[in-house]
Design a protein around this motif. Structure first.
Motif, PDB file in Angstrom:
ATOM      1  N   ASP A  60       0.817  -1.209   0.000  1.00 34.37           N
ATOM      2  CA  ASP A  60       0.000   0.000   0.000  1.00 34.37           C
ATOM      3  C   ASP A  60       0.854   1.265   0.000  1.00 34.37           C
ATOM      4  N   ASP A  61       2.007   1.247   0.670  1.00 40.53           N
ATOM      5  CA  ASP A  61       2.884   2.420   0.736  1.00 40.53           C
ATOM      6  C   ASP A  61       3.970   2.409  -0.342  1.00 40.53           C
ATOM      7  N   TRP A  62       3.922   1.455  -1.265  1.00 43.48           N
ATOM      8  CA  TRP A  62       4.874   1.318  -2.376  1.00 43.48           C
ATOM      9  C   TRP A  62       6.306   1.051  -1.911  1.00 43.48           C
ATOM     10  N   GLN A  63       6.491   0.540  -0.721  1.00 42.15           N
ATOM     11  CA  GLN A  63       7.837   0.281  -0.234  1.00 42.15           C
ATOM     12  C   GLN A  63       8.239  -1.179  -0.380  1.00 42.15           C
ATOM     13  N   GLU A  64       7.383  -1.981  -0.994  1.00 36.23           N
ATOM     14  CA  GLU A  64       7.734  -3.363  -1.286  1.00 36.23           C
ATOM     15  C   GLU A  64       6.951  -3.836  -2.509  1.00 36.23           C
ATOM     16  N   ILE A  65       7.661  -4.491  -3.423  1.00 32.88           N
ATOM     17  CA  ILE A  65       7.058  -5.069  -4.626  1.00 32.88           C
ATOM     18  C   ILE A  65       7.617  -6.475  -4.795  1.00 32.88           C
ATOM     19  N   HIS A  66       6.757  -7.425  -5.166  1.00 31.94           N
ATOM     20  CA  HIS A  66       7.176  -8.797  -5.456  1.00 31.94           C
ATOM     21  C   HIS A  66       6.853  -9.098  -6.916  1.00 31.94           C
ATOM     22  N   ILE A  67       7.782  -9.754  -7.599  1.00 32.40           N
ATOM     23  CA  ILE A  67       7.526 -10.179  -8.970  1.00 32.40           C
ATOM     24  C   ILE A  67       7.833 -11.658  -9.135  1.00 32.40           C
ATOM     25  N   ARG A  68       7.270 -12.233 -10.188  1.00 37.53           N
ATOM     26  CA  ARG A  68       7.554 -13.615 -10.567  1.00 37.53           C
ATOM     27  C   ARG A  68       7.880 -13.621 -12.047  1.00 37.53           C
ATOM     28  N   ILE A  69       8.901 -14.384 -12.405  1.00 40.36           N
ATOM     29  CA  ILE A  69       9.257 -14.573 -13.807  1.00 40.36           C
ATOM     30  C   ILE A  69       9.070 -16.060 -14.090  1.00 40.36           C
ATOM     31  N   PRO A  70       7.957 -16.410 -14.722  1.00 34.78           N
ATOM     32  CA  PRO A  70       7.697 -17.833 -14.949  1.00 34.78           C
ATOM     33  C   PRO A  70       8.619 -18.408 -16.021  1.00 34.78           C
ATOM     34  N   GLN A  71       8.989 -19.655 -15.854  1.00 40.85           N
ATOM     35  CA  GLN A  71       9.744 -20.360 -16.878  1.00 40.85           C
ATOM     36  C   GLN A  71       8.702 -20.895 -17.847  1.00 40.85           C
ATOM     37  N   SER A  72       8.574 -20.259 -19.011  1.00 43.76           N
ATOM     38  CA  SER A  72       7.538 -20.631 -19.975  1.00 43.76           C
ATOM     39  C   SER A  72       8.067 -20.424 -21.391  1.00 43.76           C
ATOM     40  N   ARG A  77       7.328 -18.186 -23.334  1.00 44.39           N
ATOM     41  CA  ARG A  77       7.535 -16.748 -23.579  1.00 44.39           C
ATOM     42  C   ARG A  77       8.858 -16.252 -23.015  1.00 44.39           C
ATOM     43  N   THR A  78       9.390 -16.914 -21.997  1.00 43.96           N
ATOM     44  CA  THR A  78      10.621 -16.445 -21.357  1.00 43.96           C
ATOM     45  C   THR A  78      11.807 -17.370 -21.616  1.00 43.96           C
ATOM     46  N   ARG A  79      11.581 -18.478 -22.258  1.00 42.16           N
ATOM     47  CA  ARG A  79      12.623 -19.493 -22.467  1.00 42.16           C
ATOM     48  C   ARG A  79      13.526 -19.113 -23.639  1.00 42.16           C
ATOM     49  N   ASN A  80      14.829 -19.262 -23.447  1.00 41.33           N
ATOM     50  CA  ASN A  80      15.781 -19.005 -24.521  1.00 41.33           C
ATOM     51  C   ASN A  80      16.134 -20.307 -25.246  1.00 41.33           C
ATOM     52  N   TYR A  81      17.070 -20.241 -26.161  1.00 44.85           N
ATOM     53  CA  TYR A  81      17.464 -21.393 -26.971  1.00 44.85           C
ATOM     54  C   TYR A  81      17.979 -22.551 -26.119  1.00 44.85           C
ATOM     55  N   MET A  82      18.605 -22.245 -24.981  1.00 43.69           N
ATOM     56  CA  MET A  82      19.160 -23.281 -24.107  1.00 43.69           C
ATOM     57  C   MET A  82      18.122 -23.861 -23.143  1.00 43.69           C
ATOM     58  N   GLY A  83      16.882 -23.353 -23.202  1.00 43.76           N
ATOM     59  CA  GLY A  83      15.836 -23.878 -22.339  1.00 43.76           C
ATOM     60  C   GLY A  83      15.780 -23.248 -20.964  1.00 43.76           C
ATOM     61  N   THR A  84      16.508 -22.164 -20.759  1.00 43.47           N
ATOM     62  CA  THR A  84      16.501 -21.469 -19.475  1.00 43.47           C
ATOM     63  C   THR A  84      15.838 -20.102 -19.656  1.00 43.47           C
ATOM     64  N   LYS A 102      23.348 -18.246 -12.163  1.00 41.72           N
ATOM     65  CA  LYS A 102      22.940 -19.630 -12.412  1.00 41.72           C
ATOM     66  C   LYS A 102      21.778 -19.602 -13.398  1.00 41.72           C
ATOM     67  N   PRO A 103      21.770 -20.478 -14.392  1.00 45.00           N
ATOM     68  CA  PRO A 103      20.652 -20.488 -15.337  1.00 45.00           C
ATOM     69  C   PRO A 103      19.329 -20.765 -14.633  1.00 45.00           C
ATOM     70  N   GLY A 104      18.288 -20.069 -15.062  1.00 44.97           N
ATOM     71  CA  GLY A 104      16.963 -20.237 -14.479  1.00 44.97           C
ATOM     72  C   GLY A 104      16.179 -21.314 -15.214  1.00 44.97           C
ATOM     73  N   THR A 105      16.006 -22.445 -14.577  1.00 44.40           N
ATOM     74  CA  THR A 105      15.265 -23.544 -15.191  1.00 44.40           C
ATOM     75  C   THR A 105      13.897 -23.730 -14.536  1.00 44.40           C
ATOM     76  N   GLU A 106      13.528 -22.814 -13.659  1.00 42.15           N
ATOM     77  CA  GLU A 106      12.239 -22.852 -12.956  1.00 42.15           C
ATOM     78  C   GLU A 106      11.771 -21.420 -12.763  1.00 42.15           C
ATOM     79  N   ASP A 107      10.575 -21.232 -12.261  1.00 44.25           N
ATOM     80  CA  ASP A 107      10.088 -19.879 -11.996  1.00 44.25           C
ATOM     81  C   ASP A 107      11.054 -19.159 -11.062  1.00 44.25           C
ATOM     82  N   LEU A 108      11.265 -17.864 -11.341  1.00 44.86           N
ATOM     83  CA  LEU A 108      12.143 -17.047 -10.506  1.00 44.86           C
ATOM     84  C   LEU A 108      11.346 -15.911  -9.887  1.00 44.86           C
ATOM     85  N   TYR A 109      11.842 -15.403  -8.768  1.00 41.23           N
ATOM     86  CA  TYR A 109      11.133 -14.394  -7.989  1.00 41.23           C
ATOM     87  C   TYR A 109      12.107 -13.302  -7.549  1.00 41.23           C
TER      88      TYR A 109
END
Length: 155
Positions: free
Chosen positions: A32-44, A46-53, A92-99
């Motif tokens: 509410d006070d904009w002093q904390e934000i959480h994000i998730r970067i799903p492994q999908s 749309r986000t996967r590169n040629y190496m699968g990460t 480290k390569p991201g092979t799962e959802d990252l936060y």
């Protein structure tokens, strides 16, 4: 702290805004006070590169606006805030959802306002780790944010 209806709307806005949506990241929480934000970067497809990460651009893009937005919303309206520099260290390569969690303590906001009483502008550096669910650090994002009392002082 919980989300307010306003920060829920901003969260929705982030997640549908084309430039942020294109990163593949999703904002999960804005305090509410904009002093904390959480994000998730799903492994999908749309986000996967040629190496699968998770593509490094998705990691950086999902983190990019957060510290500046936090300062814009948490500081009184008389300040001008701009991103000035960024660095990403991939660990480290991201092979799962990252936060990532972004925090802006009261002490930091007070320090910025105190510094700007004595000078026209200040650059502040912030760091956020991008982690897997188990806490393993996959990347560290460092941002330099410029805050001034006058837009013409951007340097």
């Amino acid at each position: 702290m919980s989300e307010s209806w306003r920060t829920r709307l901003f969260r929705l806005g982030f997640n549908v805004w084309p430039s942020y949506r294109g990163t593949g990241g999703r904002v999960q929480y804005i305090a509410d006070d904009w002093q904390e934000i959480h994000i998730r970067i799903p492994q999908s497809w749309r986000t996967r590169n040629y190496m699968g990460t998770i593509f490094g651009g998705s990691i950086y893009g999902a983190c990019d606006p957060m510290f500046a937005m936090m300062l814009i919303k948490a500081l009184p309206g008389k300040y001008v805030v701009w991103d000035k520099a960024a660095e990403v260290r991939f660990k480290k390569p991201g092979t799962e959802d990252l936060y990532a969690r972004f925090r802006m303590p009261d002490e930091e906001l007070d320090a910025i306002q105190s510094a700007l009483e004595e000078q026209d502008s200040v650059d502040r550096e912030y760091t956020a780790d991008v982690v897997a669910e188990d806490g393993t650090v996959h990347a560290t994002v460092e941002k330099t944010v410029h805050v001034s009392t006058d837009e013409s002082k951007l340097a």
